[in-house]
Design an enzyme around this catalytic site. Sequence first.
Site, short mmCIF file in Angstrom:
data_model
loop_
_atom_site.label_atom_id
_atom_site.label_comp_id
_atom_site.label_asym_id
_atom_site.label_seq_id
_atom_site.Cartn_x
_atom_site.Cartn_y
_atom_site.Cartn_z
CD GLU A 76 -24.22 -34.69 6.33
OE1 GLU A 76 -25.23 -34.44 6.37
OE2 GLU A 76 -24.07 -35.94 6.38
CB SER A 110 -25.42 -40.20 0.01
OG SER A 110 -25.26 -39.73 1.01
CG HIS A 111 -23.00 -35.72 1.74
ND1 HIS A 111 -22.78 -34.61 2.12
CD2 HIS A 111 -23.94 -36.44 2.02
CE1 HIS A 111 -23.93 -34.35 2.85
NE2 HIS A 111 -24.52 -35.39 2.75
NE ARG A 112 -21.38 -42.31 5.05
CZ ARG A 112 -21.28 -43.57 5.33
NH1 ARG A 112 -20.91 -44.41 4.81
NH2 ARG A 112 -21.83 -43.95 6.66
CB SER A 113 -21.49 -36.99 8.67
OG SER A 113 -20.96 -38.19 9.12
CG ASP A 121 -31.10 -39.84 6.60
OD1 ASP A 121 -31.53 -40.79 7.03
OD2 ASP A 121 -29.73 -40.05 6.48
CD GLN A 181 -27.98 -38.53 10.14
OE1 GLN A 181 -27.87 -39.65 11.05
NE2 GLN A 181 -27.75 -38.67 8.82
C1 LIG Z 1 -24.77 -38.99 5.33
C2 LIG Z 1 -25.21 -39.75 6.38
O1 LIG Z 1 -24.52 -39.82 7.49
P1 LIG Z 1 -23.44 -40.43 7.76
O2 LIG Z 1 -22.17 -40.49 6.90
O3 LIG Z 1 -22.84 -40.17 8.89
O4 LIG Z 1 -23.52 -41.98 7.64
C3 LIG Z 1 -26.39 -40.49 6.16
O5 LIG Z 1 -26.84 -41.29 7.12
O6 LIG Z 1 -27.17 -40.61 5.27
MG LIG Z 2 -28.55 -41.83 5.94
#
Ligand SMILES: C=C(OP(=O)(O)O)C(=O)O
Ligand SMILES: [Mg+2]
Length: 400
Positions: A196, A354-357, A232, A154
């Site tokens: 992203e 962390s952010h999200r997608s 990731d 990913q």
């Molecule tokens: C940021 C990610 O993706 P998603 O927000 O789509 O879960 C992730 O898997 O770390």
């Molecule tokens: Mg992840």
Amino acid sequence: MTLITDITLRRILDSRGNATVEAEVTTEAGGFGRGAAPSGASTGEHEALELPAEEAIEKAEAEAVPALVGEVDATDQRAVDDTLREVDGTDDFSGIGANSAVAISMAAAKAGADELGLPLFQHLGGTFRGDQFPTPIGNVVGGGEHAEEATNIQEFLSAPVGAPSVTEAVFANAKVHARIKELLNEEDIPTNKGDEGAWAPPIGDAKAFEIVDQATSEISDKLGFEIGFGMDMAAAELYDEDEGGYVYDDGVKSTDEQIEYVAEMVREYDLEFVEDPMDENDFEGFAKLTDEVGDETVICGDDLYVTNVERLQTGIDKGSSNSILIKPNQIGTLSDAVDAIELGAENGIVAAVSHRSGETEDTTIAHLAVGTAADFIKTGTVAGERTAKLNELIRIEEQV
Ligand SMILES: C=C(OP(=O)(O)O)C(=O)O
Ligand SMILES: [Mg+2]
């Protein structure tokens, strides 16, 4: 005592063009905060539940707003978040939606900080925190659930671990991103982008390892500090029990083969960070891998833990990883996210906020990472909703 006097909820756009929840919180003395929920695509099976934005707003207006307005002190984040949990009445926030919960939680934190006249990172972290910065790790190439016809893995993440400052690190990641475009252009490989902002070229994982290795090495030499990379794997998306393991374009890997493959990549590329290398329910597989390469790299659980202290405790007991990914919307409130960071810290598990997608311009995670002295923040390299957080880190660095 500075009571919340008003909460407004509305639908706004996220970076994928989907509707998400934005909350505004006002306090008695005029404190104000605004927060917006992000949204995942490769979501963990055990995450708190996001409801359709309109439904989440309707439910929160009926249940959460009356319990908070005129009742709860905006500077008491625990009280705000406990109230959200209480009125929701479920473990996974399916009552009011984790999207409404996290938007209100973040907006209240900002209103509380405004009320106190403090930057958000200091309100969240307290007086003795705020002088330790996370390493920003940013995806520069990717595929999986975030782009079609691209890599199976990913995210390939630039990791400027030797940067002298967070500002230098942010610019280093942008330079790696730009260099990768040049390298792809040189080989006439199309430069599509994923959700992203990372390049999503139609190449295999092996080629992506080579290109990211080359780009990070070149920019590292140019800037004079160490830039490695990580990944990731979002392996829960690759895992298919009926197929007997992890499904790649070039074949299926059993659990043992997956562990061997990841360990080999860690050694070959000296990887700095490996997120979700195994399926989200495979605490044992994670533990085997951590046993093998956990002293050489960071093994991080995202879908494995979903920012949940109970799942993290299982991982601690089994030795599944040495790191946890923290996404406030996976669990629903900032208090829950901080609890996961702290349980990790007490057990030698480093945090990556962390952010999200699917994202918005909300910058709360930059403050959360600094306020909790997290080791990493993962929030992309370019694209407005990503640079919003990165530029906030640059501003925070100026303040301390
Ligand atoms: C940021 C990610 O993706 P998603 O927000 O789509 O879960 C992730 O898997 O770390
Ligand atoms: Mg992840």
